[in-house]
Design a protein around this motif. Structure first.
Motif, PDB file in Angstrom:
ATOM      1  N   ILE A 102      31.553  26.413  28.828  1.00  0.00           N
ATOM      2  CA  ILE A 102      30.260  26.193  29.484  1.00  0.00           C
ATOM      3  C   ILE A 102      30.446  25.952  30.981  1.00  0.00           C
ATOM      4  N   ILE A 103      31.353  25.054  31.337  1.00  0.00           N
ATOM      5  CA  ILE A 103      31.530  24.729  32.755  1.00  0.00           C
ATOM      6  C   ILE A 103      32.153  25.906  33.495  1.00  0.00           C
ATOM      7  N   GLY A 104      32.993  26.669  32.813  1.00  0.00           N
ATOM      8  CA  GLY A 104      33.570  27.858  33.439  1.00  0.00           C
ATOM      9  C   GLY A 104      32.493  28.861  33.804  1.00  0.00           C
ATOM     10  N   GLU A 105      31.546  29.068  32.898  1.00  0.00           N
ATOM     11  CA  GLU A 105      30.441  29.996  33.167  1.00  0.00           C
ATOM     12  C   GLU A 105      29.545  29.461  34.282  1.00  0.00           C
TER      13      GLU A 105
ATOM     14  N   LYS B 265      36.226  27.594  14.112  1.00  0.00           N
ATOM     15  CA  LYS B 265      35.034  28.417  13.919  1.00  0.00           C
ATOM     16  C   LYS B 265      34.453  28.816  15.272  1.00  0.00           C
ATOM     17  N   LYS B 266      34.107  30.101  15.397  1.00  0.00           N
ATOM     18  CA  LYS B 266      33.510  30.589  16.641  1.00  0.00           C
ATOM     19  C   LYS B 266      32.099  30.040  16.789  1.00  0.00           C
ATOM     20  N   VAL B 267      31.833  29.505  17.968  1.00  0.00           N
ATOM     21  CA  VAL B 267      30.509  28.981  18.294  1.00  0.00           C
ATOM     22  C   VAL B 267      29.964  29.804  19.453  1.00  0.00           C
ATOM     23  N   THR B 268      28.738  30.273  19.316  1.00  0.00           N
ATOM     24  CA  THR B 268      28.059  30.987  20.392  1.00  0.00           C
ATOM     25  C   THR B 268      26.905  30.107  20.853  1.00  0.00           C
ATOM     26  N   LYS B 269      26.865  29.863  22.166  1.00  0.00           N
ATOM     27  CA  LYS B 269      25.843  28.964  22.695  1.00  0.00           C
ATOM     28  C   LYS B 269      25.163  29.598  23.902  1.00  0.00           C
ATOM     29  N   GLU B 270      23.836  29.523  23.914  1.00  0.00           N
ATOM     30  CA  GLU B 270      23.097  29.980  25.082  1.00  0.00           C
ATOM     31  C   GLU B 270      22.958  28.810  26.042  1.00  0.00           C
ATOM     32  N   ILE B 271      23.241  29.065  27.310  1.00  0.00           N
ATOM     33  CA  ILE B 271      23.130  28.028  28.325  1.00  0.00           C
ATOM     34  C   ILE B 271      22.150  28.485  29.403  1.00  0.00           C
ATOM     35  N   THR B 272      21.548  27.514  30.067  1.00  0.00           N
ATOM     36  CA  THR B 272      20.632  27.802  31.173  1.00  0.00           C
ATOM     37  C   THR B 272      21.251  27.252  32.448  1.00  0.00           C
ATOM     38  N   LEU B 273      21.298  28.109  33.467  1.00  0.00           N
ATOM     39  CA  LEU B 273      21.904  27.739  34.736  1.00  0.00           C
ATOM     40  C   LEU B 273      20.861  27.794  35.840  1.00  0.00           C
ATOM     41  N   ASN B 274      20.942  26.851  36.728  1.00  0.00           N
ATOM     42  CA  ASN B 274      20.034  26.758  37.863  1.00  0.00           C
ATOM     43  C   ASN B 274      20.746  27.232  39.123  1.00  0.00           C
TER      44      ASN B 274
ATOM     45  N   ALA C 134      41.561  20.102  23.609  1.00  0.00           N
ATOM     46  CA  ALA C 134      40.543  19.071  23.389  1.00  0.00           C
ATOM     47  C   ALA C 134      39.242  19.434  24.096  1.00  0.00           C
ATOM     48  N   LEU C 135      39.347  19.964  25.310  1.00  0.00           N
ATOM     49  CA  LEU C 135      38.151  20.355  26.065  1.00  0.00           C
ATOM     50  C   LEU C 135      37.526  21.631  25.522  1.00  0.00           C
ATOM     51  N   VAL C 136      38.362  22.552  25.025  1.00  0.00           N
ATOM     52  CA  VAL C 136      37.849  23.786  24.425  1.00  0.00           C
ATOM     53  C   VAL C 136      36.996  23.469  23.200  1.00  0.00           C
ATOM     54  N   HIS C 137      37.474  22.577  22.345  1.00  0.00           N
ATOM     55  CA  HIS C 137      36.771  22.266  21.093  1.00  0.00           C
ATOM     56  C   HIS C 137      35.368  21.707  21.320  1.00  0.00           C
ATOM     57  N   THR C 138      35.130  21.088  22.472  1.00  0.00           N
ATOM     58  CA  THR C 138      33.794  20.557  22.773  1.00  0.00           C
ATOM     59  C   THR C 138      32.878  21.628  23.349  1.00  0.00           C
ATOM     60  N   GLY C 139      33.447  22.768  23.727  1.00  0.00           N
ATOM     61  CA  GLY C 139      32.684  23.813  24.399  1.00  0.00           C
ATOM     62  C   GLY C 139      32.650  23.621  25.904  1.00  0.00           C
TER      63      GLY C 139
ATOM     64  N   GLN D  50      16.434  30.178  37.652  1.00  0.00           N
ATOM     65  CA  GLN D  50      17.231  29.881  36.457  1.00  0.00           C
ATOM     66  C   GLN D  50      17.579  31.165  35.708  1.00  0.00           C
ATOM     67  N   VAL D  51      18.786  31.167  35.163  1.00  0.00           N
ATOM     68  CA  VAL D  51      19.228  32.297  34.348  1.00  0.00           C
ATOM     69  C   VAL D  51      19.820  31.771  33.048  1.00  0.00           C
ATOM     70  N   LYS D  52      19.808  32.627  32.058  1.00  0.00           N
ATOM     71  CA  LYS D  52      20.425  32.275  30.776  1.00  0.00           C
ATOM     72  C   LYS D  52      21.692  33.096  30.607  1.00  0.00           C
ATOM     73  N   ARG D  53      22.713  32.466  30.088  1.00  0.00           N
ATOM     74  CA  ARG D  53      23.980  33.133  29.802  1.00  0.00           C
ATOM     75  C   ARG D  53      24.418  32.695  28.401  1.00  0.00           C
ATOM     76  N   THR D  54      25.319  33.465  27.819  1.00  0.00           N
ATOM     77  CA  THR D  54      25.850  33.141  26.506  1.00  0.00           C
ATOM     78  C   THR D  54      27.352  32.912  26.618  1.00  0.00           C
ATOM     79  N   VAL D  55      27.830  31.847  25.998  1.00  0.00           N
ATOM     80  CA  VAL D  55      29.263  31.562  25.991  1.00  0.00           C
ATOM     81  C   VAL D  55      29.743  31.408  24.553  1.00  0.00           C
ATOM     82  N   ASP D  56      31.015  31.727  24.350  1.00  0.00           N
ATOM     83  CA  ASP D  56      31.650  31.581  23.043  1.00  0.00           C
ATOM     84  C   ASP D  56      32.852  30.659  23.172  1.00  0.00           C
ATOM     85  N   TYR D  57      33.087  29.877  22.146  1.00  0.00           N
ATOM     86  CA  TYR D  57      34.288  29.049  22.076  1.00  0.00           C
ATOM     87  C   TYR D  57      34.581  28.737  20.612  1.00  0.00           C
TER      88      TYR D  57
END
Length: 197
Positions: A185-188, A25-34, A176-181, A12-19
């Motif tokens: 997230i899926i791109g990363e 408003k800019k949202v920064t979210k940490e995601i975990t990928l398997n 619409a899909l961008v606003h949900t993040g 597993q790795v952690k990555r950060t995405v912005d949207y």
């Protein structure tokens, strides 16, 4: 003796995405990928390179959410709920038709899986065009006339302008899909999957 790492840590790795959310408003979210298994990674990739240039990014992303994305947990049901909560499920577009008149069409968000396939399927994986099929989907599931009715081919026969309408409706669906993040997230997650192949 070398310190033994938890096997899960290696997979597993952690990555950060912005949207940007609905309010800009800019949202920064940490995601975990398997790290997916090699067969799973290839199966998912195959969904975007099917027979006769067929692409099913909707299913490829569903499998990516299942096999690669650990946190946040996402699925299409949740994304659809978020689109509705953000009031991105209804919008409109304007374009100039072949008679040089302004045409306004209402658009509805079909569902996240279908929106993904609409956005990515105007060209097949072999490079050939797929516009007619996607416009049929838009007529049935996205475009609505002033009475709220689905569009028929007669509408386009009368007005033309589909190549002016397409970028605008794709922008609405993407937004619409961008606003949900989801797209960030899926791109990363999908990029990470491709790195494993």
């Amino acid at each position: 003796m070398a310190e033994q790492k938890d096997v899960l840590d290696l997979k597993q790795v952690k990555r950060t995405v912005d949207y940007k959310d609905k309010d800009g408003k800019k949202v920064t979210k940490e995601i975990t990928l398997n790290t997916p298994s090699y067969p799973d990674a290839l199966d998912i990739t195959d969904l975007t390179q099917g027979p006769n240039g067929f692409q099913d990014f909707g299913e490829a992303y569903a499998k990516t959410m299942e096999k690669v994305l650990v946190t946040p947990h996402l699925d299409y049901k949740f994304i659809n709920e978020q689109v509705e909560k953000n009031h991105d499920d209804k919008s409109s577009i304007e374009f100039t038709d072949k008679n040089d008149e302004t045409v306004k069409l209402d658009t509805i968000f079909p569902n996240a899986r279908e929106a993904v396939n609409i956005i990515f399927n105007f060209t097949k994986s072999d490079g050939s065009a797929n516009v007619r099929q996607v416009v049929q989907t838009l007529n049935d599931d996205v475009f609505r006339d002033e009475k709220g009715q689905k569009l028929t081919w007669d509408f386009w026969q009368e007005h033309g302008g589909i190549f002016d309408a397409i970028p605008k409706v794709v922008d609405n669906l993407s937004t619409a899909l961008v606003h949900t993040g989801f797209l960030a997230i899926i791109g990363e997650a999908y990029s990470f999957l491709q790195e494993q192949i």
